[in-house]
Design a protein around this motif. Structure first.
Motif, PDB file in Angstrom:
ATOM      1  N   GLN A  25     -24.526  21.375   7.126  1.00 49.83           N
ATOM      2  CA  GLN A  25     -23.612  20.596   7.391  1.00 49.83           C
ATOM      3  C   GLN A  25     -23.560  19.994   8.857  1.00 49.83           C
ATOM      4  OE1 GLN A  25     -21.428  19.063   5.001  1.00 49.83           O
ATOM      5  NE2 GLN A  25     -22.588  20.093   3.571  1.00 49.83           N
ATOM      6  N   GLN A  26     -24.493  20.394   9.581  1.00 52.10           N
ATOM      7  CA  GLN A  26     -24.602  19.945  10.995  1.00 52.10           C
ATOM      8  C   GLN A  26     -23.449  20.718  11.911  1.00 52.10           C
ATOM      9  OE1 GLN A  26     -27.406  18.521  12.106  1.00 52.10           O
ATOM     10  NE2 GLN A  26     -27.845  18.226   9.884  1.00 52.10           N
ATOM     11  N   ASP A  27     -23.403  22.326  11.537  1.00 54.68           N
ATOM     12  CA  ASP A  27     -22.311  22.988  11.970  1.00 54.68           C
ATOM     13  C   ASP A  27     -21.011  22.468  12.004  1.00 54.68           C
ATOM     14  OD1 ASP A  27     -21.775  25.203  13.816  1.00 54.68           O
ATOM     15  OD2 ASP A  27     -21.735  24.257  15.593  1.00 54.68           O
ATOM     16  N   VAL A  28     -20.482  21.990  10.840  1.00 51.16           N
ATOM     17  CA  VAL A  28     -19.303  21.357  10.793  1.00 51.16           C
ATOM     18  C   VAL A  28     -18.711  22.493   9.840  1.00 51.16           C
ATOM     19  CG1 VAL A  28     -17.771  19.559   9.491  1.00 51.16           C
ATOM     20  CG2 VAL A  28     -19.819  19.255  10.891  1.00 51.16           C
ATOM     21  N   HIS A  29     -17.506  23.113  10.137  1.00 54.12           N
ATOM     22  CA  HIS A  29     -16.849  24.479   9.481  1.00 54.12           C
ATOM     23  C   HIS A  29     -15.738  23.968   8.710  1.00 54.12           C
ATOM     24  CE1 HIS A  29     -19.682  26.473  11.767  1.00 54.12           C
ATOM     25  NE2 HIS A  29     -19.355  26.171  12.838  1.00 54.12           N
ATOM     26  N   ASP A  30     -15.388  22.836   8.320  1.00 54.17           N
ATOM     27  CA  ASP A  30     -14.089  22.273   7.661  1.00 54.17           C
ATOM     28  C   ASP A  30     -14.092  22.707   6.372  1.00 54.17           C
ATOM     29  OD1 ASP A  30     -15.933  20.558   7.312  1.00 54.17           O
ATOM     30  OD2 ASP A  30     -14.778  18.850   6.766  1.00 54.17           O
ATOM     31  N   VAL A  31     -15.653  22.965   5.558  1.00 53.18           N
ATOM     32  CA  VAL A  31     -15.353  23.523   4.407  1.00 53.18           C
ATOM     33  C   VAL A  31     -15.990  25.013   4.562  1.00 53.18           C
ATOM     34  CG1 VAL A  31     -16.659  23.593   2.258  1.00 53.18           C
ATOM     35  CG2 VAL A  31     -15.932  21.301   3.522  1.00 53.18           C
ATOM     36  N   LYS A  32     -15.218  26.133   4.289  1.00 48.47           N
ATOM     37  CA  LYS A  32     -15.653  27.473   4.401  1.00 48.47           C
ATOM     38  C   LYS A  32     -16.453  27.874   3.109  1.00 48.47           C
ATOM     39  CE  LYS A  32     -12.449  27.225   7.808  1.00 48.47           C
ATOM     40  NZ  LYS A  32     -13.140  26.973   9.156  1.00 48.47           N
ATOM     41  N   GLY A  33     -17.324  28.919   3.471  1.00 47.58           N
ATOM     42  CA  GLY A  33     -17.983  29.295   2.462  1.00 47.58           C
ATOM     43  C   GLY A  33     -19.279  30.052   2.817  1.00 47.58           C
ATOM     44  N   TYR A  34     -20.025  30.803   2.219  1.00 43.45           N
ATOM     45  CA  TYR A  34     -20.880  31.833   2.611  1.00 43.45           C
ATOM     46  C   TYR A  34     -22.443  31.413   1.705  1.00 43.45           C
ATOM     47  CZ  TYR A  34     -16.745  33.925   3.870  1.00 43.45           C
ATOM     48  OH  TYR A  34     -15.553  33.874   4.242  1.00 43.45           O
ATOM     49  N   GLY A  35     -22.122  30.651   0.899  1.00 44.48           N
ATOM     50  CA  GLY A  35     -23.401  30.480  -0.076  1.00 44.48           C
ATOM     51  C   GLY A  35     -23.694  30.984  -1.079  1.00 44.48           C
ATOM     52  N   LEU A  36     -22.421  31.966  -1.571  1.00 41.02           N
ATOM     53  CA  LEU A  36     -22.576  33.027  -2.597  1.00 41.02           C
ATOM     54  C   LEU A  36     -21.739  32.604  -4.007  1.00 41.02           C
ATOM     55  CD1 LEU A  36     -21.546  35.941  -0.421  1.00 41.02           C
ATOM     56  CD2 LEU A  36     -23.801  35.416  -1.357  1.00 41.02           C
ATOM     57  N   GLY A  37     -20.993  31.523  -3.833  1.00 40.34           N
ATOM     58  CA  GLY A  37     -20.271  31.210  -5.049  1.00 40.34           C
ATOM     59  C   GLY A  37     -21.094  30.809  -6.292  1.00 40.34           C
ATOM     60  N   LEU A  38     -21.880  29.803  -5.941  1.00 43.42           N
ATOM     61  CA  LEU A  38     -23.056  29.237  -7.088  1.00 43.42           C
ATOM     62  C   LEU A  38     -23.856  30.218  -7.211  1.00 43.42           C
ATOM     63  CD1 LEU A  38     -23.167  25.474  -5.956  1.00 43.42           C
ATOM     64  CD2 LEU A  38     -21.859  26.517  -7.834  1.00 43.42           C
ATOM     65  N   ALA A  39     -24.347  31.179  -6.556  1.00 43.33           N
ATOM     66  CA  ALA A  39     -25.110  32.134  -6.992  1.00 43.33           C
ATOM     67  C   ALA A  39     -24.494  33.032  -7.893  1.00 43.33           C
ATOM     68  CB  ALA A  39     -25.900  32.955  -5.512  1.00 43.33           C
ATOM     69  N   GLN A  40     -23.465  33.380  -7.713  1.00 44.14           N
ATOM     70  CA  GLN A  40     -22.586  34.319  -8.447  1.00 44.14           C
ATOM     71  C   GLN A  40     -22.609  33.750  -9.829  1.00 44.14           C
ATOM     72  OE1 GLN A  40     -18.925  35.146  -6.608  1.00 44.14           O
ATOM     73  NE2 GLN A  40     -19.862  36.387  -5.036  1.00 44.14           N
ATOM     74  N   VAL A  41     -22.147  32.338  -9.998  1.00 40.39           N
ATOM     75  CA  VAL A  41     -21.971  31.534 -11.224  1.00 40.39           C
ATOM     76  C   VAL A  41     -23.050  31.546 -12.020  1.00 40.39           C
ATOM     77  CG1 VAL A  41     -21.653  29.434 -11.978  1.00 40.39           C
ATOM     78  CG2 VAL A  41     -20.172  30.047 -10.251  1.00 40.39           C
ATOM     79  N   ALA A  42     -24.584  31.384 -11.564  1.00 44.52           N
ATOM     80  CA  ALA A  42     -25.597  31.317 -12.108  1.00 44.52           C
ATOM     81  C   ALA A  42     -26.109  32.993 -12.885  1.00 44.52           C
ATOM     82  CB  ALA A  42     -26.728  30.965 -11.354  1.00 44.52           C
ATOM     83  N   GLU A  43     -25.589  33.510 -11.786  1.00 46.14           N
ATOM     84  CA  GLU A  43     -26.117  35.078 -12.323  1.00 46.14           C
ATOM     85  C   GLU A  43     -25.140  35.550 -13.525  1.00 46.14           C
ATOM     86  OE1 GLU A  43     -28.354  38.486 -12.498  1.00 46.14           O
ATOM     87  OE2 GLU A  43     -28.600  36.671 -11.413  1.00 46.14           O
ATOM     88  N   ILE A  44     -23.899  34.989 -13.293  1.00 48.36           N
ATOM     89  CA  ILE A  44     -22.930  35.483 -14.615  1.00 48.36           C
ATOM     90  C   ILE A  44     -23.252  34.719 -15.865  1.00 48.36           C
ATOM     91  CG2 ILE A  44     -20.598  35.334 -15.131  1.00 48.36           C
ATOM     92  CD1 ILE A  44     -19.853  36.039 -12.339  1.00 48.36           C
TER      93      ILE A  44
END
Length: 484
Positions: free
Chosen positions: A438-457
């Protein structure tokens, strides 16, 4: 970076082309070796075929003639053989065999001597050798005559007969080629051979005759033999090409991961700095303002500090949850109603949706939505997908959730009209710490873990998840579960 990648790509393509050129010259060398081997073996077989036919012919045309009154010890002066010539193409010979007594004093097939008398004046030496050779080899099978006569002329061995016998010999050896035989006198010039043939060494036969042979239509035979080397060369080229492609794709992936790493580090740093700075300000304010005079303000500051610490705790829990899922953490499977769980999570998002003026639509088609699963972990799946739909919907705030039955399956779709996901990241978006840069734009918070958790579950529940997305048009996440 694009110029650097282009240089790498050009270098890899040049390497593959070099391998192709080397393989081409190697296959050409193999083809020439096969052709040379075919010529040598066919020439030897051709010579043996003509010689065998001539040997058989000499013995077959020779007949014994008994002349009464001629003593066994009669001596006839051999013919003095002069210069080679092609005169008198029809040759008549008389063969006289002298034999001595054996140890018992009787006549027998011992100590035999061969005398050759020609009716012509001059006989080529090589032709005479061709006649004498089969006599020496087959002498014991000639019977009891004192004199043997035979007649050889230019029609004795016809090209057609040699050609037929030679082709049969080639087929017997596994050479699926065609052969042609020509016949010439020794002083007659040879005619020019057709193109694309294999010339065989000429054979001389009695008397003053040359036999020339050549192979044609041999290319198909050689091409069949080239199948294995060609397949090997093709596999080498494909393997090297695949390796180069894999290296190039891996390099691009590493570059994307490097960008993602920088982006996630920037986001996590920002996320960590905000609550820490907020707690520091709160503590400083409590120290300066005093806790007795401004009780309400103190409680407000303490609540702010608690909220920020809760954010830090949530971040740690997200990372820990992802780690536990990777270690095959046990899940509590039991019958659940997916529509009840879904509606509960939708209800918890209702305030956020109303506050941000989202147009929300929930569609349910069917009656039986029972599945076997873990209530908490499937709730996390629905929460993460709804949370992403809210966070990444910028201009058009529209979310649709659809739950339906389909052939023993339960299908859950969550669709938004957000920013969408580029196609280059759609296959990697379900991996840990993967976020679209996102070119160092932080208006959307997150760590890149949500969809990884979804796929694993979803994987732990033996379900399926798919993504359809276009940049600027939104995304559709589709979940599929086995119906009970």
């Amino acid at each position: 970076m694009q110029r650097k990648n282009l240089r790498y790509l050009i270098l890899m393509v040049a390497s593959v082309l070099t391998v192709l050129v080397l393989q081409f010259f190697w296959l050409k060398s193999v083809y020439n070796d096969y052709k040379t081997s075919l010529k040598q073996e066919a020439a030897l077989l051709f010579a043996n075929t003509v010689t065998d036919m001539l040997d058989s012919l000499v013995l077959r045309k020779m007949t014994p003639v008994f002349i009464p009154g001629m003593p066994d010890t009669a001596f006839i002066r051999p013919l003095q053989i002069g210069k080679k010539t092609t005169q008198d193409t029809i040759r008549s010979f008389r063969i006289e065999i002298r034999q001595g007594e054996n140890e018992a004093g009787t006549k027998g097939r011992v100590n035999r001597q061969i005398q050759v008398i020609s009716s012509g004046e001059n006989v080529p030496l090589d032709s005479l050798r061709s006649v004498v050779r089969p006599l020496m080899l087959g002498l014991d099978s000639l019977g009891e005559g004192k004199k043997f006569t035979f007649r050889l002329d230019e029609e004795t061995l016809s090209p057609e007969e040699i050609e037929s016998t030679f082709e049969k010999a080639l087929i017997a050896r596994g050479y699926e080629v065609n052969a042609k035989v020509r016949k010439y006198h020794i002083e007659e010039p040879l005619s020019q051979l057709p193109k694309n043939v294999i010339d065989l060494k000429e054979i001389r036969i009695p008397f003053g005759t040359r036999i020339q042979g050549y192979l044609y239509n041999y290319q198909v035979f050689l091409y069949k033999k080239m199948i294995v080397p060609s397949l090997f060369a093709l596999l080498v080229v494909l393997f090297i090409s695949w390796s180069m492609l894999a290296m190039y794709r891996n390099m691009l992936k590493q570059q994307r991961l490097n960008l993602l790493k920088n982006d996630i580090i920037s986001n996590i740093t920002h996320e960590l700095k905000t609550p820490v700075a907020t707690v520091a300000i709160v503590l400083e304010s409590l120290e300066n303002f005093g806790s007795q005079q401004k009780e309400a303000l103190r409680k407000e500051y303490i609540q702010i500090a608690k909220n920020e610490l809760k954010r830090l705790t949530q971040m740690a829990e997200n990372i820990l949850t992802s780690s536990l899922l990777e270690k095959e953490q046990k899940v509590s499977f039991k019958p659940i109603e997916l529509d009840v769980l879904l509606e509960e999570k939708i209800q918890s998002f209702k305030p956020i949706l109303d506050h941000q003026n989202f147009e929300f639509q929930y569609i349910k088609e069917g009656k039986n939505f029972s599945i076997i699963g873990d209530w908490e972990k499937l709730g996390l799946v629905i929460f993460n997908l709804l949370d992403n739909a809210v966070k990444y919907s910028k201009e058009e705030k529209n979310i649709q959730v659809k739950l339906r039955e389909s052939g023993g399956k339960i299908i859950l779709q969550i669709q938004d009209k957000g920013i969408g996901i580029p196609e280059a990241y759609q296959k990697e978006i379900f991996e840990k710490f993967i976020r679209v840069p996102q070119q160092d734009v932080h208006d959307v918070k997150g760590y890149g873990l949500g969809l990884a958790q979804v796929a694993e579950i979803i994987r732990l529940h033996d379900g399926k998840i798919s993504l359809e997305s276009k940049v600027g048009q939104g995304s559709v996440f589709t979940l599929q579960f086995q119906q009970v």
